[in-house]
Design an enzyme around this catalytic site. Structure first.
Site, PDB file in Angstrom:
ATOM      1  N   LEU A  16       0.791  -1.230  -0.127  1.00  0.00           N
ATOM      2  CA  LEU A  16       0.014   0.026  -0.019  1.00  0.00           C
ATOM      3  C   LEU A  16       0.924   1.173   0.091  1.00  0.00           C
ATOM      4  O   LEU A  16       0.490   2.390  -0.499  1.00  0.00           O
ATOM      5  CB  LEU A  16      -0.870   0.017   1.151  1.00  0.00           C
ATOM      6  CG  LEU A  16      -1.750  -1.096   1.438  1.00  0.00           C
ATOM      7  CD1 LEU A  16      -2.759  -1.015   2.528  1.00  0.00           C
ATOM      8  CD2 LEU A  16      -2.937  -1.229   0.148  1.00  0.00           C
ATOM      9  N   GLU A  18       5.188   3.200   0.324  1.00  0.00           N
ATOM     10  CA  GLU A  18       6.576   2.813   0.815  1.00  0.00           C
ATOM     11  C   GLU A  18       7.169   4.024   1.383  1.00  0.00           C
ATOM     12  O   GLU A  18       6.838   5.152   1.484  1.00  0.00           O
ATOM     13  CB  GLU A  18       7.313   2.671  -0.828  1.00  0.00           C
ATOM     14  CG  GLU A  18       6.560   1.429  -1.718  1.00  0.00           C
ATOM     15  CD  GLU A  18       6.994   1.428  -2.971  1.00  0.00           C
ATOM     16  OE1 GLU A  18       7.932   2.488  -3.434  1.00  0.00           O
ATOM     17  OE2 GLU A  18       6.697   0.872  -3.847  1.00  0.00           O
ATOM     18  N   GLY A  19       8.333   3.653   2.251  1.00  0.00           N
ATOM     19  CA  GLY A  19       9.097   4.752   2.861  1.00  0.00           C
ATOM     20  C   GLY A  19      10.761   4.494   2.656  1.00  0.00           C
ATOM     21  O   GLY A  19      11.259   3.629   2.059  1.00  0.00           O
ATOM     22  N   TYR A  21      12.543   3.248   4.848  1.00  0.00           N
ATOM     23  CA  TYR A  21      13.000   1.931   5.708  1.00  0.00           C
ATOM     24  C   TYR A  21      12.209   0.818   5.418  1.00  0.00           C
ATOM     25  O   TYR A  21      12.278  -0.085   6.226  1.00  0.00           O
ATOM     26  CB  TYR A  21      13.250   2.302   7.210  1.00  0.00           C
ATOM     27  CG  TYR A  21      14.179   3.472   7.155  1.00  0.00           C
ATOM     28  CD1 TYR A  21      15.506   3.482   7.112  1.00  0.00           C
ATOM     29  CD2 TYR A  21      13.750   4.646   7.682  1.00  0.00           C
ATOM     30  CE1 TYR A  21      16.361   4.615   7.046  1.00  0.00           C
ATOM     31  CE2 TYR A  21      14.616   5.726   7.965  1.00  0.00           C
ATOM     32  CZ  TYR A  21      15.925   5.607   7.920  1.00  0.00           C
ATOM     33  OH  TYR A  21      16.829   6.637   7.761  1.00  0.00           O
ATOM     34  N   GLY A  22      11.120   0.991   4.767  1.00  0.00           N
ATOM     35  CA  GLY A  22      10.229  -0.264   4.613  1.00  0.00           C
ATOM     36  C   GLY A  22       8.701   0.010   3.825  1.00  0.00           C
ATOM     37  O   GLY A  22       8.960   0.844   3.016  1.00  0.00           O
ATOM     38  N   GLU A  23       7.946  -0.747   4.154  1.00  0.00           N
ATOM     39  CA  GLU A  23       6.696  -0.519   3.284  1.00  0.00           C
ATOM     40  C   GLU A  23       5.519  -1.034   4.126  1.00  0.00           C
ATOM     41  O   GLU A  23       5.656  -1.549   5.265  1.00  0.00           O
ATOM     42  CB  GLU A  23       6.658  -1.466   2.174  1.00  0.00           C
ATOM     43  CG  GLU A  23       6.813  -2.880   2.354  1.00  0.00           C
ATOM     44  CD  GLU A  23       7.175  -3.921   1.173  1.00  0.00           C
ATOM     45  OE1 GLU A  23       7.645  -3.391   0.195  1.00  0.00           O
ATOM     46  OE2 GLU A  23       6.938  -5.131   1.387  1.00  0.00           O
ATOM     47  N   VAL A  24       4.251  -0.537   3.662  1.00  0.00           N
ATOM     48  CA  VAL A  24       3.016  -0.961   4.040  1.00  0.00           C
ATOM     49  C   VAL A  24       2.282  -1.872   3.342  1.00  0.00           C
ATOM     50  O   VAL A  24       2.157  -1.722   2.275  1.00  0.00           O
ATOM     51  CB  VAL A  24       2.021   0.212   4.646  1.00  0.00           C
ATOM     52  CG1 VAL A  24       0.947  -0.098   5.249  1.00  0.00           C
ATOM     53  CG2 VAL A  24       2.812   1.147   5.336  1.00  0.00           C
ATOM     54  N   ASP A 130       3.618  16.053  11.737  1.00  0.00           N
ATOM     55  CA  ASP A 130       3.552  15.914  10.257  1.00  0.00           C
ATOM     56  C   ASP A 130       2.107  15.674   9.883  1.00  0.00           C
ATOM     57  O   ASP A 130       1.770  14.748   9.193  1.00  0.00           O
ATOM     58  CB  ASP A 130       4.326  14.587   9.769  1.00  0.00           C
ATOM     59  CG  ASP A 130       4.698  14.558   8.377  1.00  0.00           C
ATOM     60  OD1 ASP A 130       4.714  15.755   7.672  1.00  0.00           O
ATOM     61  OD2 ASP A 130       4.932  13.484   7.816  1.00  0.00           O
TER      62      ASP A 130
END
Length: 476
Positions: A16, A18-19, A21-24, A130
Protein backbone atom coordinates in the site's frame (compact mmCIF):
# COMPACT_ATOMS: atom_id res chain seq x y z
CA UNK A 1 5.75 -11.49 -0.99
CA UNK A 2 2.13 -10.94 -2.01
CA UNK A 3 -0.06 -13.99 -1.41
CA UNK A 4 2.51 -15.57 0.95
CA UNK A 5 1.42 -16.73 4.37
CA UNK A 6 2.66 -14.47 7.17
CA UNK A 7 1.53 -16.64 10.07
CA UNK A 8 -1.04 -19.39 10.22
CA UNK A 9 -4.27 -18.10 8.70
CA UNK A 10 -2.90 -14.67 7.70
CA UNK A 11 -1.53 -13.86 4.25
CA UNK A 12 0.14 -10.81 2.78
CA UNK A 13 -1.89 -8.66 0.41
CA UNK A 14 -1.05 -5.71 -1.80
CA UNK A 15 1.74 -3.25 -0.95
CA UNK A 16 0.00 0.00 0.00
CA UNK A 17 2.85 2.39 0.61
CA UNK A 18 6.60 2.76 0.71
CA UNK A 19 9.09 4.68 2.83
CA UNK A 20 12.78 5.11 3.47
CA UNK A 21 13.05 1.96 5.61
CA UNK A 22 10.23 -0.31 4.54
CA UNK A 23 6.66 -0.56 3.30
CA UNK A 24 3.02 -0.98 4.29
CA UNK A 25 1.18 -4.15 3.26
CA UNK A 26 -2.33 -5.45 3.72
CA UNK A 27 -2.54 -8.50 5.95
CA UNK A 28 -5.57 -10.70 5.37
CA UNK A 29 -7.21 -13.45 7.38
CA UNK A 30 -8.24 -15.94 4.71
CA UNK A 31 -10.82 -17.57 6.97
CA UNK A 32 -12.64 -14.57 8.43
CA UNK A 33 -12.11 -11.88 5.78
CA UNK A 34 -10.52 -9.53 8.31
CA UNK A 35 -7.85 -7.06 7.20
CA UNK A 36 -5.18 -4.97 8.92
CA UNK A 37 -2.46 -2.70 7.59
CA UNK A 38 1.00 -4.03 8.41
CA UNK A 39 3.91 -1.62 8.46
CA UNK A 40 7.12 -3.53 7.74
CA UNK A 41 10.27 -1.68 8.82
CA UNK A 42 13.81 -2.76 7.98
CA UNK A 43 15.98 -2.47 11.07
CA UNK A 44 19.73 -2.09 11.33
CA UNK A 45 20.20 1.43 10.00
CA UNK A 46 21.44 4.02 12.46
CA UNK A 47 18.67 5.22 14.75
CA UNK A 48 15.85 3.24 13.13
CA UNK A 49 15.39 0.73 15.95
CA UNK A 50 14.81 3.45 18.53
CA UNK A 51 12.50 5.43 16.23
CA UNK A 52 10.31 2.40 15.64
CA UNK A 53 10.04 1.66 19.36
CA UNK A 54 9.12 5.27 20.00
CA UNK A 55 6.46 5.26 17.27
CA UNK A 56 4.81 2.12 18.64
CA UNK A 57 4.96 3.41 22.19
CA UNK A 58 3.30 6.71 21.25
CA UNK A 59 0.71 5.28 18.87
CA UNK A 60 -0.45 2.62 21.32
CA UNK A 61 -1.23 5.30 23.89
CA UNK A 62 -3.93 6.71 21.59
CA UNK A 63 -7.48 5.40 21.39
CA UNK A 64 -9.85 7.75 19.57
CA UNK A 65 -12.40 7.42 16.75
CA UNK A 66 -10.47 9.91 14.58
CA UNK A 67 -7.08 8.23 14.98
CA UNK A 68 -5.98 5.05 13.21
CA UNK A 69 -5.74 2.32 15.84
CA UNK A 70 -2.48 0.55 16.57
CA UNK A 71 -3.11 -3.10 17.42
CA UNK A 72 0.48 -3.84 18.43
CA UNK A 73 3.79 -4.96 16.99
CA UNK A 74 6.30 -7.76 16.77
CA UNK A 75 9.95 -8.05 15.85
CA UNK A 76 11.65 -10.82 13.89
CA UNK A 77 15.33 -10.76 12.99
CA UNK A 78 15.96 -7.48 11.12
CA UNK A 79 12.30 -6.51 10.66
CA UNK A 80 9.75 -4.83 12.89
CA UNK A 81 6.03 -5.24 12.12
CA UNK A 82 3.43 -2.74 13.30
CA UNK A 83 -0.25 -3.73 12.95
CA UNK A 84 -2.68 -0.91 12.25
CA UNK A 85 -6.36 -0.42 11.56
CA UNK A 86 -6.97 -0.51 7.81
CA UNK A 87 -8.75 2.62 6.59
CA UNK A 88 -10.67 1.43 3.54
CA UNK A 89 -11.71 4.87 2.25
CA UNK A 90 -8.25 5.91 1.11
CA UNK A 91 -6.49 9.21 1.77
CA UNK A 92 -8.03 12.62 2.26
CA UNK A 93 -5.99 14.09 -0.60
CA UNK A 94 -7.88 11.85 -3.01
CA UNK A 95 -11.02 13.86 -2.19
CA UNK A 96 -9.31 17.19 -2.97
CA UNK A 97 -9.58 18.32 -6.58
CA UNK A 98 -6.38 20.14 -7.62
CA UNK A 99 -6.87 23.93 -7.83
CA UNK A 100 -10.54 23.46 -6.87
CA UNK A 101 -10.72 21.77 -3.47
CA UNK A 102 -14.01 20.35 -2.22
CA UNK A 103 -17.44 21.59 -1.11
CA UNK A 104 -17.43 23.72 2.03
CA UNK A 105 -19.73 21.39 3.96
CA UNK A 106 -17.40 18.49 3.25
CA UNK A 107 -14.32 20.50 4.30
CA UNK A 108 -16.10 21.49 7.51
CA UNK A 109 -16.95 17.87 8.29
CA UNK A 110 -13.38 16.63 7.82
CA UNK A 111 -11.90 19.65 9.63
CA UNK A 112 -14.09 19.06 12.67
CA UNK A 113 -12.98 15.43 12.79
CA UNK A 114 -9.33 16.46 12.37
CA UNK A 115 -9.65 18.90 15.27
CA UNK A 116 -11.25 16.25 17.46
CA UNK A 117 -8.35 13.89 16.85
CA UNK A 118 -5.70 16.57 17.39
CA UNK A 119 -7.40 17.81 20.55
CA UNK A 120 -7.38 14.29 21.97
CA UNK A 121 -3.70 13.80 21.03
CA UNK A 122 -2.73 17.02 22.75
CA UNK A 123 -4.72 16.04 25.84
CA UNK A 124 -2.48 12.96 26.00
CA UNK A 125 0.65 15.12 25.73
CA UNK A 126 1.41 13.99 22.18
CA UNK A 127 2.22 16.16 19.14
CA UNK A 128 1.94 14.69 15.64
CA UNK A 129 4.32 17.06 13.78
CA UNK A 130 3.52 15.81 10.29
CA UNK A 131 -0.15 16.57 9.74
CA UNK A 132 -1.01 16.74 6.02
CA UNK A 133 -3.73 15.27 3.76
CA UNK A 134 -1.55 12.26 2.89
CA UNK A 135 -1.52 11.31 6.57
CA UNK A 136 -5.27 11.66 7.00
CA UNK A 137 -7.19 8.53 6.02
CA UNK A 138 -10.90 7.79 5.64
CA UNK A 139 -12.75 4.76 6.91
CA UNK A 140 -15.60 2.93 5.19
CA UNK A 141 -18.09 5.42 6.71
CA UNK A 142 -16.13 8.39 5.30
CA UNK A 143 -14.81 9.39 8.72
CA UNK A 144 -11.36 10.94 9.01
CA UNK A 145 -8.54 9.07 10.78
CA UNK A 146 -5.14 10.55 11.65
CA UNK A 147 -2.27 8.20 10.76
CA UNK A 148 1.54 8.07 10.62
CA UNK A 149 3.10 8.70 14.01
CA UNK A 150 6.70 8.28 12.86
CA UNK A 151 7.44 11.93 13.67
CA UNK A 152 5.24 12.21 16.76
CA UNK A 153 6.69 13.07 20.14
CA UNK A 154 5.67 13.52 23.77
CA UNK A 155 5.68 17.19 24.74
CA UNK A 156 3.90 16.94 28.09
CA UNK A 157 4.69 14.37 30.77
CA UNK A 158 3.22 14.32 34.27
CA UNK A 159 1.95 17.84 33.79
CA UNK A 160 5.32 19.24 32.72
CA UNK A 161 5.47 20.66 29.19
CA UNK A 162 8.70 21.03 27.28
CA UNK A 163 9.53 23.11 24.19
CA UNK A 164 10.53 21.16 21.09
CA UNK A 165 13.71 21.70 19.08
CA UNK A 166 13.85 19.20 16.26
CA UNK A 167 12.69 20.38 12.86
CA UNK A 168 10.68 17.63 11.23
CA UNK A 169 7.62 17.38 9.03
CA UNK A 170 6.76 18.50 5.51
CA UNK A 171 7.85 22.00 4.49
CA UNK A 172 4.57 23.53 3.20
CA UNK A 173 2.79 22.46 6.41
CA UNK A 174 5.47 23.59 8.91
CA UNK A 175 4.79 26.51 11.22
CA UNK A 176 7.29 29.39 10.82
CA UNK A 177 8.62 28.99 14.37
CA UNK A 178 9.61 25.38 13.62
CA UNK A 179 12.03 26.67 10.97
CA UNK A 180 13.66 29.20 13.29
CA UNK A 181 14.01 28.10 16.89
CA UNK A 182 12.47 26.10 19.72
CA UNK A 183 8.71 25.91 19.45
CA UNK A 184 5.61 24.84 21.31
CA UNK A 185 3.94 21.65 20.16
CA UNK A 186 0.27 22.60 20.14
CA UNK A 187 0.46 25.81 18.05
CA UNK A 188 2.66 24.03 15.49
CA UNK A 189 0.05 21.28 14.96
CA UNK A 190 -2.71 23.93 14.80
CA UNK A 191 -0.81 25.71 12.02
CA UNK A 192 -0.66 22.47 10.02
CA UNK A 193 -4.43 22.08 10.47
CA UNK A 194 -4.84 25.55 8.98
CA UNK A 195 -2.80 24.63 5.90
CA UNK A 196 -4.87 21.46 5.49
CA UNK A 197 -8.07 23.54 5.63
CA UNK A 198 -6.73 25.82 2.87
CA UNK A 199 -5.87 22.77 0.75
CA UNK A 200 -9.40 21.37 1.21
CA UNK A 201 -11.06 24.67 0.30
CA UNK A 202 -8.81 25.80 -2.57
CA UNK A 203 -7.10 22.68 -3.91
CA UNK A 204 -3.65 24.22 -3.54
CA UNK A 205 -1.09 25.05 -0.87
CA UNK A 206 -0.49 28.70 0.01
CA UNK A 207 3.33 28.56 -0.05
CA UNK A 208 6.29 26.24 -0.44
CA UNK A 209 7.68 27.02 3.00
CA UNK A 210 7.02 29.63 5.72
CA UNK A 211 10.29 31.53 5.43
CA UNK A 212 11.44 35.06 4.61
CA UNK A 213 12.66 34.02 1.16
CA UNK A 214 9.21 32.72 0.11
CA UNK A 215 7.25 35.61 -1.52
CA UNK A 216 3.83 34.02 -0.93
CA UNK A 217 4.47 33.64 2.79
CA UNK A 218 5.91 37.16 3.08
CA UNK A 219 2.79 38.54 1.37
CA UNK A 220 0.61 36.70 3.91
CA UNK A 221 2.69 37.89 6.84
CA UNK A 222 2.61 41.50 5.57
CA UNK A 223 -1.16 41.33 4.90
CA UNK A 224 -0.71 41.89 1.16
CA UNK A 225 -2.49 38.72 0.09
CA UNK A 226 -6.02 39.94 -0.69
CA UNK A 227 -5.73 39.66 -4.48
CA UNK A 228 -3.65 36.46 -4.49
CA UNK A 229 -4.55 32.80 -4.86
CA UNK A 230 -5.57 30.71 -2.93
CA UNK A 231 -7.13 33.40 -0.75
CA UNK A 232 -9.40 34.71 -3.51
CA UNK A 233 -11.01 31.25 -3.76
CA UNK A 234 -12.04 31.12 -0.10
CA UNK A 235 -15.27 32.53 1.31
CA UNK A 236 -14.82 35.43 3.73
CA UNK A 237 -16.37 33.65 6.73
CA UNK A 238 -14.03 30.68 6.66
CA UNK A 239 -11.15 32.94 5.61
CA UNK A 240 -11.51 34.74 8.92
CA UNK A 241 -10.94 31.39 10.63
CA UNK A 242 -7.91 30.64 8.45
CA UNK A 243 -6.42 33.98 9.48
CA UNK A 244 -6.67 32.93 13.13
CA UNK A 245 -5.08 29.55 12.42
CA UNK A 246 -2.17 30.96 10.42
CA UNK A 247 -1.07 33.81 12.64
CA UNK A 248 2.76 33.84 12.44
CA UNK A 249 3.10 34.52 16.18
CA UNK A 250 2.34 31.19 17.90
CA UNK A 251 1.12 32.77 21.14
CA UNK A 252 -1.57 34.66 19.19
CA UNK A 253 -2.67 31.63 17.18
CA UNK A 254 -6.16 30.29 17.88
CA UNK A 255 -6.50 27.42 20.32
CA UNK A 256 -8.83 24.50 19.65
CA UNK A 257 -11.73 25.71 21.88
CA UNK A 258 -11.64 29.07 20.06
CA UNK A 259 -11.58 27.32 16.70
CA UNK A 260 -14.57 25.19 17.58
CA UNK A 261 -16.48 28.30 18.60
CA UNK A 262 -15.85 30.14 15.35
CA UNK A 263 -19.02 30.97 13.41
CA UNK A 264 -17.93 28.95 10.36
CA UNK A 265 -17.56 25.87 12.55
CA UNK A 266 -21.11 26.46 13.84
CA UNK A 267 -22.54 27.05 10.36
CA UNK A 268 -25.23 24.61 9.16
CA UNK A 269 -24.68 23.69 5.52
CA UNK A 270 -27.33 22.48 3.09
CA UNK A 271 -25.57 19.47 1.70
CA UNK A 272 -25.98 19.09 -2.01
CA UNK A 273 -25.19 15.42 -2.47
CA UNK A 274 -24.47 15.73 -6.20
CA UNK A 275 -20.87 14.80 -6.81
CA UNK A 276 -20.27 13.40 -3.35
CA UNK A 277 -17.92 10.42 -3.45
CA UNK A 278 -19.54 7.44 -1.83
CA UNK A 279 -17.59 5.57 0.83
CA UNK A 280 -15.64 2.46 0.02
CA UNK A 281 -17.10 -0.98 0.61
CA UNK A 282 -17.72 -2.25 4.11
CA UNK A 283 -14.74 -3.82 5.83
CA UNK A 284 -15.04 -6.10 8.81
CA UNK A 285 -13.10 -4.53 11.71
CA UNK A 286 -10.21 -6.68 12.93
CA UNK A 287 -11.15 -9.51 15.30
CA UNK A 288 -7.90 -11.45 14.95
CA UNK A 289 -7.96 -15.15 15.60
CA UNK A 290 -4.18 -15.68 15.37
CA UNK A 291 -1.41 -14.16 17.43
CA UNK A 292 0.61 -11.75 15.34
CA UNK A 293 2.21 -9.33 17.75
CA UNK A 294 3.72 -9.16 21.18
CA UNK A 295 1.56 -6.65 23.04
CA UNK A 296 -0.29 -8.13 25.98
CA UNK A 297 -2.77 -5.44 26.97
CA UNK A 298 -3.96 -4.15 23.63
CA UNK A 299 -7.04 -1.90 23.90
CA UNK A 300 -9.69 -2.07 21.21
CA UNK A 301 -13.17 -0.58 20.88
CA UNK A 302 -14.32 -3.89 19.44
CA UNK A 303 -13.15 -5.61 22.66
CA UNK A 304 -10.82 -7.93 20.81
CA UNK A 305 -10.93 -11.27 22.55
CA UNK A 306 -7.88 -12.85 20.96
CA UNK A 307 -5.18 -10.26 20.32
CA UNK A 308 -2.69 -9.80 17.53
CA UNK A 309 0.27 -11.20 19.41
CA UNK A 310 2.93 -13.85 19.22
CA UNK A 311 3.82 -16.60 21.64
CA UNK A 312 7.32 -15.39 22.50
CA UNK A 313 7.53 -12.45 24.93
CA UNK A 314 8.93 -9.07 23.93
CA UNK A 315 10.39 -6.46 26.24
CA UNK A 316 7.84 -3.72 26.91
CA UNK A 317 8.72 -0.42 25.33
CA UNK A 318 9.27 2.53 27.66
CA UNK A 319 9.13 5.93 25.98
CA UNK A 320 11.73 8.48 26.97
CA UNK A 321 10.16 11.90 27.24
CA UNK A 322 13.13 13.68 25.71
CA UNK A 323 13.42 11.37 22.70
CA UNK A 324 12.97 13.28 19.46
CA UNK A 325 13.18 12.61 15.74
CA UNK A 326 15.76 13.36 13.08
CA UNK A 327 16.93 16.97 12.92
CA UNK A 328 15.73 17.71 9.42
CA UNK A 329 12.87 19.91 8.16
CA UNK A 330 11.90 17.21 5.69
CA UNK A 331 12.94 14.11 7.57
CA UNK A 332 11.87 10.98 5.69
CA UNK A 333 11.88 8.66 8.66
CA UNK A 334 9.64 5.69 9.33
CA UNK A 335 6.39 7.25 8.18
CA UNK A 336 3.96 5.65 5.79
CA UNK A 337 0.44 6.19 4.55
CA UNK A 338 -2.12 3.75 3.21
CA UNK A 339 -2.59 5.26 -0.27
CA UNK A 340 -5.18 2.79 -1.40
CA UNK A 341 -8.75 1.69 -1.09
CA UNK A 342 -9.99 -1.77 -0.31
CA UNK A 343 -9.77 -3.06 -3.89
CA UNK A 344 -6.00 -2.84 -3.57
CA UNK A 345 -5.86 -5.81 -1.21
CA UNK A 346 -5.12 -8.49 -3.79
CA UNK A 347 -5.65 -6.56 -6.98
CA UNK A 348 -2.53 -7.51 -8.92
CA UNK A 349 -2.69 -11.24 -8.25
CA UNK A 350 -6.40 -11.45 -8.94
CA UNK A 351 -6.59 -9.61 -12.20
CA UNK A 352 -4.51 -12.02 -14.24
CA UNK A 353 -6.66 -15.04 -13.48
CA UNK A 354 -8.40 -16.68 -16.42
CA UNK A 355 -11.23 -17.98 -14.28
CA UNK A 356 -14.78 -16.88 -14.94
CA UNK A 357 -15.85 -13.61 -13.34
CA UNK A 358 -19.03 -15.35 -12.21
CA UNK A 359 -16.99 -17.02 -9.48
CA UNK A 360 -18.52 -16.68 -6.03
CA UNK A 361 -17.53 -13.27 -4.72
CA UNK A 362 -16.16 -12.23 -1.38
CA UNK A 363 -15.14 -8.88 0.08
CA UNK A 364 -11.76 -8.94 -1.68
CA UNK A 365 -13.32 -9.22 -5.16
CA UNK A 366 -14.81 -5.77 -5.62
CA UNK A 367 -13.61 -2.66 -7.32
CA UNK A 368 -14.91 0.63 -5.96
CA UNK A 369 -14.71 4.18 -7.16
CA UNK A 370 -11.45 6.10 -6.97
CA UNK A 371 -10.45 9.29 -8.70
CA UNK A 372 -7.01 8.29 -9.97
CA UNK A 373 -7.86 5.58 -12.49
CA UNK A 374 -9.48 5.25 -15.89
CA UNK A 375 -10.13 2.74 -18.66
CA UNK A 376 -8.48 2.96 -22.07
CA UNK A 377 -9.46 1.51 -25.45
CA UNK A 378 -6.18 -0.39 -25.90
CA UNK A 379 -4.62 -3.66 -24.87
CA UNK A 380 -2.30 -3.73 -21.85
CA UNK A 381 0.77 -3.89 -24.07
CA UNK A 382 -0.40 -0.99 -26.25
CA UNK A 383 -1.34 1.01 -23.15
CA UNK A 384 2.13 0.69 -21.61
CA UNK A 385 3.76 1.74 -24.87
CA UNK A 386 1.54 4.83 -25.20
CA UNK A 387 1.90 5.63 -21.49
CA UNK A 388 5.70 5.57 -21.70
CA UNK A 389 5.54 7.89 -24.71
CA UNK A 390 3.33 10.37 -22.81
CA UNK A 391 5.60 10.25 -19.76
CA UNK A 392 8.61 10.92 -21.99
CA UNK A 393 6.86 13.98 -23.44
CA UNK A 394 6.59 15.38 -19.91
CA UNK A 395 10.28 14.66 -19.26
CA UNK A 396 9.59 12.28 -16.39
CA UNK A 397 11.84 9.35 -15.57
CA UNK A 398 10.08 5.99 -15.63
CA UNK A 399 10.76 2.29 -15.25
CA UNK A 400 8.42 -0.30 -16.76
CA UNK A 401 7.73 -3.95 -16.03
CA UNK A 402 5.14 -6.18 -17.69
CA UNK A 403 2.16 -4.62 -15.90
CA UNK A 404 3.52 -1.66 -13.92
CA UNK A 405 5.22 1.66 -14.63
CA UNK A 406 7.06 3.54 -11.85
CA UNK A 407 7.36 7.29 -12.46
CA UNK A 408 9.92 9.51 -10.74
CA UNK A 409 9.99 13.29 -11.06
CA UNK A 410 10.11 16.46 -8.97
CA UNK A 411 7.18 18.70 -8.14
CA UNK A 412 7.03 22.49 -8.44
CA UNK A 413 8.91 22.80 -5.14
CA UNK A 414 11.71 20.60 -6.53
CA UNK A 415 10.76 17.86 -4.08
CA UNK A 416 10.83 14.16 -5.11
CA UNK A 417 7.56 12.71 -6.39
CA UNK A 418 7.13 9.00 -7.13
CA UNK A 419 3.98 7.20 -8.26
CA UNK A 420 3.09 3.89 -9.88
CA UNK A 421 0.74 3.06 -12.72
CA UNK A 422 -0.66 -0.47 -12.71
CA UNK A 423 -1.90 -1.58 -16.13
CA UNK A 424 -4.62 -4.12 -15.47
CA UNK A 425 -6.71 -6.45 -17.61
CA UNK A 426 -10.24 -6.15 -16.24
CA UNK A 427 -12.25 -8.85 -17.97
CA UNK A 428 -11.15 -7.71 -21.43
CA UNK A 429 -10.88 -4.02 -20.60
CA UNK A 430 -7.66 -2.20 -19.71
CA UNK A 431 -7.57 -0.13 -16.54
CA UNK A 432 -4.77 2.32 -15.68
CA UNK A 433 -4.62 2.58 -11.89
CA UNK A 434 -2.41 5.36 -10.44
CA UNK A 435 -1.13 5.28 -6.85
CA UNK A 436 1.15 7.70 -5.02
CA UNK A 437 4.32 6.22 -3.51
CA UNK A 438 6.17 9.30 -2.26
CA UNK A 439 5.58 13.04 -2.30
CA UNK A 440 2.76 15.57 -2.24
CA UNK A 441 -0.71 14.18 -2.93
CA UNK A 442 -1.92 17.33 -4.68
CA UNK A 443 1.11 17.39 -6.97
CA UNK A 444 0.55 13.70 -7.72
CA UNK A 445 -3.04 14.40 -8.76
CA UNK A 446 -1.88 17.22 -11.02
CA UNK A 447 0.47 14.77 -12.74
CA UNK A 448 -2.39 12.28 -13.05
CA UNK A 449 -4.58 14.86 -14.77
CA UNK A 450 -1.78 15.80 -17.17
CA UNK A 451 -1.30 12.16 -18.15
CA UNK A 452 -5.02 11.61 -18.57
CA UNK A 453 -5.22 14.65 -20.82
CA UNK A 454 -2.29 13.34 -22.90
CA UNK A 455 -4.14 10.03 -23.39
CA UNK A 456 -7.53 11.66 -23.97
CA UNK A 457 -8.06 10.08 -27.40
CA UNK A 458 -7.95 6.55 -25.98
CA UNK A 459 -9.62 7.17 -22.59
CA UNK A 460 -13.00 5.51 -22.14
CA UNK A 461 -15.58 8.12 -21.20
CA UNK A 462 -17.29 8.01 -17.81
CA UNK A 463 -15.98 7.37 -14.28
CA UNK A 464 -15.01 3.97 -12.91
CA UNK A 465 -17.89 3.62 -10.47
CA UNK A 466 -19.28 0.13 -10.94
CA UNK A 467 -18.40 -2.95 -8.88
CA UNK A 468 -16.77 -5.79 -10.76
CA UNK A 469 -16.27 -9.42 -9.86
CA UNK A 470 -12.65 -10.52 -10.03
CA UNK A 471 -11.77 -14.18 -9.96
CA UNK A 472 -9.14 -14.98 -7.37
CA UNK A 473 -6.53 -17.70 -7.22
CA UNK A 474 -4.79 -16.35 -4.14
CA UNK A 475 -7.22 -16.54 -1.23
CA UNK A 476 -8.83 -19.93 -0.66
Amino acid sequence: MEGQEFVDGWIRGQILGEGAYGEVQLLLNKSTGEAVAMKVIELGKLGVDQMVKKEVCIHRRLNHQNIVKCFGSRQEANKHYIFLEYASGGELFDRIEPDVGMDEWQAQKYFKQLLNGVEYMHSQGIAHRDLKPENLLLDNHDNLKISDFGMATIFRFRGQERPLEKRCGTLPYLAPEVMLRTYLAEPADIWACGIILVAMLAGELPWDQPTADCPEFVAWKDRKWHTLSPWTKIDTVVLSLVQRLLLPLPKSRAKIPEIKGHRWMQKKFSRNMVGVIRPAIQVTPPRPTKRLCSDVDLPSPEHVSTRLCQSQPETRIVCAVDTDCDDSPNADVVSFSQPAQFEDLLLSSQLHSTQSTTTSQNVYQKLVRRMTRFFVKLSCEQSIKLLLSALGDHGWSCKATTRQVTVTCVDKRKMPLTFKVNVLDMDGQTLLDFRLSKGCGLEFKKCFLKIKESLEEVVEKGPVTWPIAIATNTVP
